[in-house]
Design an enzyme around this catalytic site. Structure first.
Site, short mmCIF file in Angstrom:
data_model
loop_
_atom_site.label_atom_id
_atom_site.label_comp_id
_atom_site.label_asym_id
_atom_site.label_seq_id
_atom_site.Cartn_x
_atom_site.Cartn_y
_atom_site.Cartn_z
N TRP A 345 2.64 2.76 -4.94
CA TRP A 345 3.33 2.18 -3.91
C TRP A 345 4.06 1.30 -3.27
CZ3 TRP A 345 -2.05 1.87 -5.77
CH2 TRP A 345 -2.92 2.35 -5.18
N ASP A 346 5.00 1.57 -4.50
CA ASP A 346 5.91 0.25 -4.52
C ASP A 346 5.19 -1.22 -4.51
OD1 ASP A 346 8.29 -0.63 -4.81
OD2 ASP A 346 8.92 -0.25 -3.12
N TYR A 347 4.12 -1.80 -4.86
CA TYR A 347 3.70 -3.02 -4.41
C TYR A 347 3.86 -3.75 -5.23
CZ TYR A 347 1.69 -1.79 0.36
OH TYR A 347 1.32 -1.35 1.31
#
Length: 665
Positions: A345-347
């Site tokens: 999630w590109d977290y």
């Protein structure tokens, strides 16, 4: 990395302006069902006096090496803050002579430090400048002559410089005190802190070049954006690397060098915890924290490559998306805590870990507090890395696309709810007209949206908070008198969609600036994503779109939350509706009972009451204040300083200003 598409709301708020002309700002807010103040859940209580070693100066990017972002100065306080005015402004000239293309990829995000009788900062293009703290008059500057037209993946920017004092050198010797700074072309440079001249014995004539693990696709794929960390006689830096281009990407190695010679001391590869992984990244692009007493370097790591597909990296991907404590002497792992398992999630962790001292039942506890893009807050014991406030694994949505293997659970804090929401019912879609709201509702209904950690899909998935947070590189501040962490977070949504790879998409070599497309070469999918906006360009998620919150780190309770920012500099006619705005930059806290923050889409530095979160003052800035402020006392006068040069990725007004506020003399 953070990707942030401008909201382009100047024209998009036209209907809101028309409505306000007839109804007035208060009526418009009522019409939209929005209240200026969010739920206040309690009061911050004073429990003790701040430790003497916290807040005495501002010698590091985060105020101190642990990132407290706290000043013990009390001259400016809740009773007189409304008397603040501009004391001086310094213009660096950083944008002079730059091409439109380079200006459009720049952001002034620096926070100055006060060392050797000078206020020292870096510009968008990595010049280091020292000015007089009382007048802003320039004393010296150093220009590393960074290459332009290099198209940096994460903008031309420099968030700060770092200071080191050589305990073995004569006080008047050259480079007895040094400044370290990183550049857009991944150089680590050592300068004499008093003169700005290169320390020639460090590396090659004052420069140590950081080498990527593989050949870069273009010059700006690999850079340094954050201030290096200093522990003993060691300087430590990570790198910022372009996302989502390819699976076989540069590794996110952390490098440690001797502060005198530049000789390499150790390296740490965050992917070393997953030896079977095929790929790169998991880099440390944000600010590193240092615990001198424990000899720990505490790093916030990002996701492996690529961001939105992990079939090449099955498993939790140990040390990625983690707070990792490294032994400062040799870089070995002392402990770690992973905030996202198998991130797709590109977290990544965007903020400096906060090394705070929390009081509970009369006893002091050393903790690490990590704010995140997801809107969650994790508080860990600094000695062991185990939860100080309880954390539990919870089941999360499954059913990913073919080839993906998700983690069945993710860690969630028990005591502190998400500071910004992770879902929105389509019936609650925001819009200022029926047509606008209907369009947002239709977009939301088309996306898979089951809350935080809903997997990326070919159908399209709602990402809320979006990849700019929640929290970001501005990090948090801490009031040690009240156990109170203060953080600003964004509350806007984004769609992300997987696209089966094609020959054409595989030829792409970078991400676009608008609706982004990235090929994720080596994965069976490409990726597209964009802010979730109405036809008028307003966020589809209900306001406030930016918030400021105070959290008690003893209990984990959210003490107060407030909308942060107005529409003044993005709406026609300067209409200033307090809807909150997305923000880049962070807060500071002072012993005068104040929180100072810029960061918002409108051009102000604001002061808030740290106990209640109520806004007490705002000072107009000449350009966007997308930076974290700082405060210091010089010759008996307290100053609050912020960089006001805007950020191209927020669409705010660009400039070259360092602005100092003070009380009347």
């Amino acid at each position: 990395m953070m990707t942030y598409t401008p909201l382009r709301v100047t024209l998009m708020l036209a209907l809101l302006f028309i409505a306000a002309s007839f109804l007035g700002g208060t009526a418009v807010r009522s019409m939209l069902g929005f209240s200026d103040d969010l739920t206040i859940e309690g009061d911050a209580q004073i429990v003790r006096t701040a430790p003497v070693d916290v807040g005495g100066g501002w010698e590091a990017y985060g105020g101190d090496k642990g990132g407290n972002r706290y000043s013990a100065a009390t001259q400016i306080n809740i009773d007189n803050v409304d008397q603040l005015s501009i004391a001086w402004i310094h213009h660096s000239g950083a944008l002079d002579g730059k091409s439109d293309a380079d200006r459009s990829k720049s952001a002034l995000q620096t926070t100055p430090i006060l060392v050797e009788g000078s206020l020292v900062f870096c510009t968008q293009f990595n010049e280091v400048i020292a000015v007089d703290p009382g007048s802003g008059a320039e004393k010296w500057r150093y220009d590393p002559k960074v290459p332009t037209a290099s198209n940096p993946a994460n903008q031309y920017t420099c968030r700060g410089v770092s200071y080191w004092k050589d305990g073995a050198a004569e006080a008047d010797a050259k480079c007895a005190t040094r400044l370290f700074t990183g550049t857009v072309d991944a150089r680590l440079i050592a300068l004499d802190a008093k003169t700005g001249e290169p320390c020639e014995e460090f590396g090659e004539n004052g420069t140590q070049r950081i080498q990527p693990s593989i050949t870069l696709r273009w010059p700006g794929e690999f850079q340094i954006t954050s201030a290096p960390a200093i522990i003993g006689d060691t300087v430590v830096t990570g790198t910022s690397i372009g996302d989502n281009l390819r699976t076989d990407a540069p590794k996110g190695t952390v490098f440690a060098f001797d502060t005198r010679t530049g000789a390499i001391k150790w390296t740490f590869d965050p992917l070393s915890g997953s030896p079977d992984i095929r790929g790169g990244h998991s880099n440390v692009w944000s600010t590193i924290a240092v615990d001198e007493e424990r000899k720990l370097v505490i790093i916030p790591t990002s996701s492996p490559s690529p961001d939105y597909y992990g079939g090449n990296r099955v498993g939790d991907n140990l040390y990625a998306n983690s707070v990792v404590a490294l032994n400062g002497d040799d870089g070995t792992v002392a402990w770690h805590f992973q905030t996202v398992h198998h991130d797709v999630w590109d977290y990544d962790l965007p903020a400096q870990p906060g090394l705070y001292q929390v009081w509970r039942e009369g006893k002091a506890h050393d903790v690490v507090a990590q704010v995140t893009k997801t809107g969650l807050l994790f508080v860990l014991d600094r000695e062991t890395g185990k939860p100080f406030l309880p954390i539990e694994e919870r089941a999360v949505p499954q059913g990913a696309e073919k080839g993906e293997v998700l983690s069945p659970t993710q860690p969630f804090p028990v005591n502190t709810p998400a500071i910004v929401p992770d879902r929105v019912d389509p019936s609650d879609a925001f819009g200022i007209t029926f047509w606008d709201r209907w369009a947002c509702k239709a977009q939301l209904e088309s996306l898979r949206a089951e809350g935080l950690f809903t997997p990326p899909t070919i159908q399209g998935t709602l990402s809320l908070p979006f990849t700019g947070g929640g929290a970001n590189w501005g990090s948090a501040a801490f009031d040690p008198n009240r156990n109170l962490l203060v953080v600003n977070m964004n509350n806007v949504g984004q769609y992300m969609r997987l696209q089966p790879s094609t020959t054409e998409s595989a030829k792409a070599n970078k991400i676009s600036d608008d609706d982004e497309f990235a090929p994720m070469e080596g994965a069976p999918y490409g990726m597209s994503r964009a802010m979730l906006l109405s036809p008028l360009g307003l966020p589809c998620t209900p306001p406030p779109w930016g918030i400021l919150a105070g959290i008690d780190l003893d209990s984990g309770k959210i003490v107060w939350r407030k909308a942060l920012g107005t529409t003044e500099d993005v709406a026609p006619g300067g209409l200033a509706l307090k809807l909150g705005t997305p923000a880049l930059g962070g807060p500071i806290v002072t012993a005068g009972g104040l929180v100072f923050i810029g960061a918002t889409s409108d051009h102000y530095l604001r002061a808030f009451n740290v106990v209640t979160g109520n806004e007490l003052w705002k000072g107009r800035l000449p350009a966007g204040g997308q930076a974290t402020p700082m405060s210091y006392v010089w010759k008996g006068r307290q100053y609050v300083v912020i960089a006001a040069g805007g950020a191209s990725n927020m669409g705010s007004k660009l400039g070259d200003n360092i602005v100092a506020f003070a009380l009347p003399e």
